[in-house]
Scaffold this active site. Sequence first.
Site, PDB file in Angstrom:
ATOM      1  N   ASP A  87     -28.366  15.498  19.048  1.00  0.00           N
ATOM      2  CA  ASP A  87     -26.985  15.393  18.591  1.00  0.00           C
ATOM      3  C   ASP A  87     -26.078  15.510  19.821  1.00  0.00           C
ATOM      4  O   ASP A  87     -26.525  15.773  20.937  1.00  0.00           O
ATOM      5  CB  ASP A  87     -26.672  16.484  17.561  1.00  0.00           C
ATOM      6  N   GLU A 103     -17.305  19.066  10.547  1.00  0.00           N
ATOM      7  CA  GLU A 103     -18.178  19.988  11.276  1.00  0.00           C
ATOM      8  C   GLU A 103     -17.614  21.408  11.324  1.00  0.00           C
ATOM      9  O   GLU A 103     -17.016  21.886  10.354  1.00  0.00           O
ATOM     10  CB  GLU A 103     -18.510  19.419  12.662  1.00  0.00           C
TER      11      GLU A 103
END
Length: 816
Positions: free
Chosen positions: A291, A491
């Site tokens: 990521d 997020e």
Amino acid sequence: MASGFCVPQLLDVAVNQDVEGQITNILKDMTLEQKVGQMVQGEIKTVTPADLTKYHLGSILNGGGSFPNEQKNSTMRDWLDLSDQYYLASLDKSQGGAGIPVVWGTDAVHGHNNVIGATLFPHNIGLGAAKDTDLMKRIGEITAREVSVTGIDWVFAPTVAVVKDNRWGRTYEGYSSEMPIIKTYAGEIVRGLQGEPGELRTNQQRVIATAKHFIGDGATYRGIDQGDTKMSLDELLKQHGAGYYESIDAGVQTVMASFNSWNGLKLHGHKFLLTDVLKGQMGFDGFVVSDWNGHGQVEGCTNKSCYQAINAGIDMVMAPQDWKALLKDTISKVKSGDIPMSRIDDAVTRILRVKLRAGLFEKGLPSSREVAGNTALIGAKAHRDVAREAVRKSLVLLKNSENILPLRASQHVLIAGDGADNISKQNGGWTITWQGTENKNSDFPGASSIYDGLHQAITNNGGSTELNAEGEWTKKPDLAVVVFGEEPYAEGQGDIPLLTYRDGQTKDLELIQSLKKQGIPVVSIFLTGRPLWMNAEINSSNAFVVAWLPGSEGSGIADVLVADAYNKIRYDFTGRLSYDWPNKEVNTLDDNLAVDDILLDFGQGLSYGEAPILAELLNENSSSQSQVESNIIFSGSNRDPWSAYVGDSSDWRRTVSGQSTATPYGALTVTTVDGIVQEDSRMLNWTGGYESQFYWQAQAPSDLSQLAANGGALMMTFKIDKHPEGTVTQRMDCGWPCSGSIEMTDFFNSVPEGQWSTVGISLERFSKLGVDLKKVTSPLLLITKDPFAITFNDVRVVPNAPEKSLIKCDRAHFNQ
């Protein structure tokens, strides 16, 4: 440990033999530099086509809010032209490249959500409520088709997290809190994106899928994004592994490693889970991608250097900005023996396998493919019809007193609330921009707001509507539909400490209650990325509908809420909760754990005519300890109700939006940058020449007096990028000319450049400077006319500020 799951059979043997043979032939002629290049992925803002040729990169990505030429309104041709340029650059062998096609990855998590005009589906939490596997496959197919129009071959979807604590800022990315829904959905969405096993290679309307984030991202302690998941291996695989087994069985070609840790060890550096479990036990033969700078969080690593992650099993490293340094460091680590050549060969083998299976060597120039550049497919009616169907099926009815719904013919309806005509809000995060903020209705051509759908359906039935966000009306309505909910986030910026709606702000509740006091029944439509403690709002509403984050087709809500001209139901409520709905905002026995006092269970929800599932009056008393809470101004993003502005003498109030905003004269620029994590900070850069200011401000004054009475302070987490060359003044305003100023030049010069610091200024000090703390309009304003640069990561007003963190009077000049 993993009984009930099966390792997938190999694809057609002849096809596999062909692919493996090609891999062998390509790999044997590749240099070390070519191989490592294949393992590195940079971001389009930092990688040019020329870079691709020179450094032999295997992949690029566009992060959330990243566009060709950094233009939000980029056209299909802009996307496709850039894709062509990268593709041709990857085939160019003039600078020592191997001629291997590049693969471009994008976050298409609820449709092709970075592209203006694309079809945007409900976020996964809504799709989980729909409980329709065929719908998931069709959504995957449409997403793949629209992505293919822009020449992109790879999407970072689906998310197969099992979400166990709704405080997590990514809750809406999960289909459910329970494994069975994820298990049922994962394979279908992969097959929708990639096609059936083997189809990806020849079908030019299919894209590479990514199962993410491996593993346990939805079960972190306290729901903290990128936090620690604490459980045994058996629990981890049984509770969180099903989505990966099913995705692999469906032929998923890539898996993204998770930011979280497992029992204290970061997944990006966890060889046992990435190599032994995922690649070994689960039988995954595609490649593992990291990521965004996730490798930099591994112990002993930085964003520029991390052989540990590669040795653990990361095959392709997402290094958005620091790809060049990482590339050079990785090559040196192979030469020094820190990374075995066998690990490099395995990683490149896996990357080549995916590229061959995806047909990248045969499909040719992106613009030459079947649907490339076909703008009619972006937001096509047939696609929007499926999205609208998804909206209808995702709605969950919690309350319908006296069968106030559906809305009947000939009614006069007030449509109120800040979400009624707000397409940005109904889409949430991961929409055009990463956080889903800074968007307007005009950024969504072809889309419909919730008001659009209600107005059309009601007027088609001989009724009438008034739209007023504040709930004001000219003709008394028969009833009001109030649309409200969470502001967009993504997020960790969406992490919350309690399941309290909007940090306890009661503006929407007051609107509902105001209408009820006028004798107007209220239908509430709640836009949210997670179940929240909403007892007061539910009590005050005659009907309460959870619409989640429905995407671009807001009209789908009216399909269910409004009857036809004969007062017959057009579509019933079929959505059911895919998460438990809380009866409290906190776990009263242990606030480290998820809320366990449940109002409605997973699977509950009403259809028309069914008996109530809620008590007539719900408990509205808070269960959290009564305390003065922080007023968060900025933490990764602006927090409600604060907005950021810049200005100079030409215009003192210009809204900060997008990746970069400058004052009219250009002497101050505010840029979104990576601070501690992805795009969580704002860099303020004064170049000098014109007096320019930056500030946060709210539409209405905020009362900070209680915080002041509890030892409050304005706390700032920042780093100095360039020491000031002239006077820098910081202010707190309370409605001009009410303000208090502090000359901060000496203090900022005393802080080392590049070092993160957290310091505060007491509210008592601001009060002595003349600030009326009961009506603060701007908690922080910085102004200078000389060169200076500072990056803010977090700004908030907190109670009980530690004395040692406060700026002393001798380090700043307080102007009284």
